[in-house]
Design an enzyme around this catalytic site. Sequence first.
Site: not given
Ligand code: 13P
Length: 249
Positions: A9, A11, A93, A95, A163, A169, A209
């Site tokens: 992803n 983002k 997601h 976010e 997740e 992150g 992560s």
């Molecule tokens: P990270 O791998 O940067 O922690 O992000 C995970 C994520 O949100 C994937 O959708």
Amino acid sequence: MRRKLAAGNWKMNGTAAALAELDTLAAALSGDGPQVVICPPAPLLYRAAEKAKGTGIAIGAQDCHMQEAGAFTGDISAAMIADTGARFVIVGHSERRDAHEESNRDVRAKAQRAWDAGLTAIICIGEALDDREADNTLDIIAGQLAGSLPDHATADTTVIAYEPIWAIGTGKVPTLAQIVEVHDFIRAELSHRLGAEAAESITLLYGGSVKPENAAEIFRAENVDGALVGGASLKAADFAPIIDALAAS
Ligand code: 13P
């Protein structure tokens, strides 16, 4: 056999120049490894899908709208995503649940639109740190799964990504025991909802992560069939070893 899947992803990162990473990644892949999906920002979907043709890498979007079409300025429909050549879409997601206030009901409607357009929906669920600390993780997961998953999910239409929000992150990763507990629970919940056979066939991803250094440990969990990777998917040099770890698991 469930399919193993490594999804990246990106983002809101990357312009056209970033697509060179697809070439590097394709060169690093062996033909019979896990399914690999890259989810770039929407403006890159078409070019990414063209570039990925014949490489074994599939392309996915990061979100779709819950309606089929209409007066939704700035939004993108599932059919438009399919039209670019993409085959997957992430929905729900954290976010987007957070910054765009998406509810389980919204996520369910998006997943249904994705299915209708012939896309595989990667449906994300995961608890916040408060939930984890209050020992509410499994209740939250059960509620999100019940509310976000349309009826009649199959392995072709659906991937579930766990997740934990506090691991995204942050460099913080749950213990293997915590990952095992949640993934086993998701499998059992799917079994209640869909029956054992369908539940056993659905791919479950861990996200939060995931790095080359911790991937092999995470993939030891029986009900972890792959990963949804953010930061470490941006560079093929980081993502390829994660895919290798999955292949070896
Ligand atoms: P990270 O791998 O940067 O922690 O992000 C995970 C994520 O949100 C994937 O959708």
